[in-house]
Design a protein around this motif. Sequence first.
Motif, short mmCIF file in Angstrom:
data_model
loop_
_atom_site.label_atom_id
_atom_site.label_comp_id
_atom_site.label_asym_id
_atom_site.label_seq_id
_atom_site.Cartn_x
_atom_site.Cartn_y
_atom_site.Cartn_z
N GLN A 48 -11.54 44.04 13.96
CA GLN A 48 -10.65 45.19 14.16
C GLN A 48 -9.61 45.28 13.03
O GLN A 48 -9.31 46.38 12.54
CB GLN A 48 -9.95 45.08 15.51
N ARG A 49 -9.09 44.13 12.60
CA ARG A 49 -8.10 44.16 11.52
C ARG A 49 -8.73 44.66 10.22
O ARG A 49 -8.11 45.40 9.46
CB ARG A 49 -7.49 42.76 11.31
N GLU A 50 -9.97 44.26 10.01
CA GLU A 50 -10.64 44.71 8.79
C GLU A 50 -10.88 46.22 8.82
O GLU A 50 -10.67 46.91 7.82
CB GLU A 50 -11.97 43.96 8.64
N ARG A 51 -11.28 46.74 9.99
CA ARG A 51 -11.48 48.19 10.09
C ARG A 51 -10.17 48.92 9.91
O ARG A 51 -10.10 49.97 9.25
CB ARG A 51 -12.10 48.53 11.45
N LEU A 52 -9.11 48.36 10.47
CA LEU A 52 -7.79 48.97 10.33
C LEU A 52 -7.37 49.03 8.86
O LEU A 52 -6.88 50.06 8.38
CB LEU A 52 -6.77 48.19 11.15
N LEU A 53 -7.60 47.94 8.15
CA LEU A 53 -7.22 47.90 6.74
C LEU A 53 -8.02 48.91 5.91
O LEU A 53 -7.47 49.59 5.05
CB LEU A 53 -7.43 46.49 6.17
N ARG A 54 -9.33 48.99 6.18
CA ARG A 54 -10.15 49.94 5.42
C ARG A 54 -9.67 51.37 5.64
O ARG A 54 -9.62 52.17 4.71
CB ARG A 54 -11.62 49.80 5.82
N GLU A 55 -9.33 51.68 6.89
CA GLU A 55 -8.84 53.03 7.19
C GLU A 55 -7.45 53.24 6.58
O GLU A 55 -7.17 54.30 6.00
CB GLU A 55 -8.78 53.25 8.70
N ALA A 56 -6.59 52.25 6.69
CA ALA A 56 -5.23 52.39 6.17
C ALA A 56 -5.21 52.53 4.66
O ALA A 56 -4.31 53.16 4.11
CB ALA A 56 -4.39 51.19 6.59
N GLU A 57 -6.21 51.95 3.96
CA GLU A 57 -6.26 52.07 2.51
C GLU A 57 -6.45 53.51 2.04
O GLU A 57 -6.17 53.83 0.89
CB GLU A 57 -7.40 51.19 1.95
N GLN A 58 -6.90 54.38 2.97
CA GLN A 58 -7.06 55.80 2.63
C GLN A 58 -5.83 56.61 2.97
O GLN A 58 -5.78 57.82 2.67
CB GLN A 58 -8.27 56.37 3.40
N ALA A 59 -4.81 55.98 3.57
CA ALA A 59 -3.61 56.69 4.00
C ALA A 59 -2.68 56.93 2.81
O ALA A 59 -2.82 56.30 1.76
CB ALA A 59 -2.89 55.89 5.08
N PRO A 60 -1.70 57.82 2.96
CA PRO A 60 -0.71 58.05 1.89
C PRO A 60 0.05 56.76 1.56
O PRO A 60 0.16 55.86 2.40
CB PRO A 60 0.22 59.11 2.49
N SER A 61 0.60 56.69 0.35
CA SER A 61 1.23 55.46 -0.12
C SER A 61 2.43 55.05 0.73
O SER A 61 2.66 53.85 0.92
CB SER A 61 1.66 55.61 -1.58
N ASP A 62 3.21 56.01 1.27
CA ASP A 62 4.37 55.64 2.08
C ASP A 62 3.93 54.98 3.38
O ASP A 62 4.56 54.04 3.88
CB ASP A 62 5.26 56.85 2.35
N VAL A 63 2.82 55.49 3.97
CA VAL A 63 2.28 54.88 5.20
C VAL A 63 1.78 53.47 4.90
O VAL A 63 2.03 52.53 5.66
CB VAL A 63 1.16 55.76 5.79
N ARG A 64 1.08 53.34 3.80
CA ARG A 64 0.54 52.03 3.42
C ARG A 64 1.67 51.04 3.17
O ARG A 64 1.58 49.86 3.54
CB ARG A 64 -0.33 52.17 2.18
N ALA A 65 2.74 51.49 2.54
CA ALA A 65 3.86 50.60 2.25
C ALA A 65 4.50 50.10 3.54
O ALA A 65 4.86 48.92 3.66
CB ALA A 65 4.89 51.30 1.39
#
Length: 398
Positions: A48-65
């Motif tokens: 689940q953490r890996e899926r979350l990271l893959r999805e979050a890598e596509q998010a805007p930079s402020d969300v990722r930060a």
Amino acid sequence: MSRSEAEVPEVSSERGGAEGTLQALQSLMGLETEATAARLYEELSLAQRERLLREAEQAPSDVRARLSEVLRFARDFSGAARLLSGCGEDARVAALYVQAGQYVDAAEAYLRVGDAERAAAAFERGGALERALGVYRGLGSSEAVAQCLVRLGRPFEAALVYRELGQPHSEVEALGCVPVGDARYVESVLRMCMLLDAEGFTRRALALLADTMRGSEAVRADPALAAEKARLLRRMGMEAEAEAVIARLTAQGIVPRDDGYEYLKAIPIFGELSLEDMRDLYRVARQVLIPAGAVVLEKGTAGVGLFVLLEGTVEVFSGTEDDARRLNTLGPGAHLGEISLVQDAPVSARVKARTAVRALRITRAGFQHYLDTHESAALRIYRLFTQNLAARVRALSG
């Protein structure tokens, strides 16, 4: 007011797929405290953490930060670094990868921010020694280059670097790592002997040579090692033992090289000359024939230059008197008068040809012209001369 833990959405370990990951992401980002969000993240399964990271890598930079801070709080430093990658935060990315123990990834991030020194160290720490070597070379960090070469199993190359740096101790240590089966093993042993002898450790050089020759039949039969053993024995005043070594070579049909080049190269003050400088110096030398009974050097007179004995023997006396004490008998490979090349001082002993002698001679005038036209070689020669002189003074005072 922060949400209470009771309000935190429960994340089932059975939840899967994109929908569950998205919900987990949204839950994390909706929380007001990093500690609570981190706890929720920690409860996710690895998948689940890996899926979350893959999805979050596509998010805007402020969300990722922001999510990166949550992951950092949860001590998922690698995941936090992944989310920050591409956000212009490479210095932070590198630090996070270091915390995660991912030194190669950290090194890549350091390179992106132009911190080559930290990048090289991180590559080395991560075991990427070839990458580290390339960066160290770009930085001109010769000592670090040599250390990497030793770790890469390339000690002979490391020794060459230490030779350029003028570090004989480190060069000897590196040469000592050259394995017996290496094509440059004999060359390494000979170089170690020369360095040890130049530093005043002639007995240690002889012991090294003896151990080397005992270790392998093929090595023991190498004429270059036998000739070096004879030279070291002469250096220690063991003329009879040296002659016995040469006699064994002759009995085997092996004639030691007698053009004098190897003998000249073995003289300590020439120990760091490049191939080109060494060949140029050899061209300055001239062969001379000295009849039996002739005085080669006279005590108290001005030095006339260097003699390298190729054939025959000479005797060294304490003075010019008929009853002067005989100090030594020298043969092929021995050298006389090298101090007069670099220092204007009177000859300290009388040297007389016991038999007819063939020798190489370099006059003071010829040598001075060589120094004037070979600046780099001159610096190396004077530095080694100073070191050898200091070693002799220490030996006498000890």
